[in-house]
Design a protein around this motif. Sequence first.
Motif, short mmCIF file in Angstrom:
data_model
loop_
_atom_site.label_atom_id
_atom_site.label_comp_id
_atom_site.label_asym_id
_atom_site.label_seq_id
_atom_site.Cartn_x
_atom_site.Cartn_y
_atom_site.Cartn_z
N PRO A 226 0.82 -1.22 0.00
CA PRO A 226 0.00 0.00 0.00
C PRO A 226 0.85 1.26 0.00
O PRO A 226 1.95 1.27 0.55
CB PRO A 226 -0.79 -0.13 1.30
N ASP B 138 -2.79 4.14 2.16
CA ASP B 138 -3.81 3.11 1.93
C ASP B 138 -3.85 2.13 3.10
O ASP B 138 -2.82 1.78 3.67
CB ASP B 138 -3.52 2.35 0.64
N THR B 139 -5.05 1.70 3.43
CA THR B 139 -5.42 0.77 4.50
C THR B 139 -5.45 1.44 5.87
O THR B 139 -5.82 0.80 6.85
CB THR B 139 -4.54 -0.49 4.56
N ALA C 283 -4.03 9.87 5.06
CA ALA C 283 -3.60 9.47 3.72
C ALA C 283 -3.27 10.71 2.88
O ALA C 283 -3.62 11.84 3.23
CB ALA C 283 -4.67 8.65 3.04
N ARG D 64 -10.19 5.50 -5.09
CA ARG D 64 -10.01 5.15 -3.69
C ARG D 64 -11.34 5.28 -2.94
O ARG D 64 -12.20 6.07 -3.30
CB ARG D 64 -8.92 6.01 -3.07
N GLN E 212 -8.88 2.84 1.04
CA GLN E 212 -8.23 1.78 0.27
C GLN E 212 -8.43 2.06 -1.21
O GLN E 212 -9.35 2.76 -1.61
CB GLN E 212 -8.83 0.41 0.62
N THR E 213 -7.54 1.51 -2.02
CA THR E 213 -7.67 1.61 -3.47
C THR E 213 -8.56 0.47 -3.95
O THR E 213 -8.32 -0.69 -3.64
CB THR E 213 -6.30 1.54 -4.15
#
Length: 276
Positions: A130, A134-135, A141, A168, A178-179
Amino acid sequence: DSTGNLYIADSANYLIRRIDTSGNITTIAGNVAAATAANGTGSLPPDCSASTDNCGENGSPLSATLGYVFAMSFDPNGNLFLAESDIEVVREINLSSASPIIHTVAGKLHNAADPNNNNVCTPTTPPTPPQCGDTGAATSARLNNPVDVLADGAGNVVISDQSDNAIRLVTASDGKIQTIAGQISATGGYGGDTGPAAAATLQFPFGLALDTSGNLFIVDQGNNLIREVTPPPTYTITFPAISPVTYGSTSKITLDATVDQTGNPVASYQVDSGPG
């Protein structure tokens, strides 16, 4: 909105304006004084990208300085989300509240207080997920030119993170990002059709739309394509009732369960349970 009011991103004035059902226009967000002062001068009013403060974060939207609002979307509760592309954030105005505030839901504010672009996503080459938060928490982010935003029926927020070549998702339940389509990449490209969306490649994605079945449509601008992301299938697992057994028994229990995926044959499997 749900009552018939029309909302306008008056982007060059860095304002959000509302036309009500009687035809009257009102500013609901942005620096009206700055826009008024610039009126007729041939110059644009200052926007958040030139500021060194937090641009009104967590305050009244009418006391906030906005970035360039590229897109807007309402959630089912009537809250308004803004994709402010030049300051690299998606912000929310909770219009469902009696005292609305504006606050960031994704990205980190990029303005004159961030001269080294630390709050802008700068992907590695090749992509190594990531990346860029991300996550994790969406407010920690980093984005790069968010040009569209779409709130779904559950209040989740989908973002077209254009210069990252990715779509995203911020989930409403936990605020994490997340993506879901494309890969965070500085170059983008084309590939991955018929496979997992997160393994595909996009090229400067732009507009987003959802249909009533939950399918997501993406304007893949750099590839001159419209691409569709279908939601994962829904499975229903049904377990039958089982008879009581004595703990430690050496006899095994065979349990049949049916798994039904819409549009596909019913499958079954067995679970053997022995002494433990």
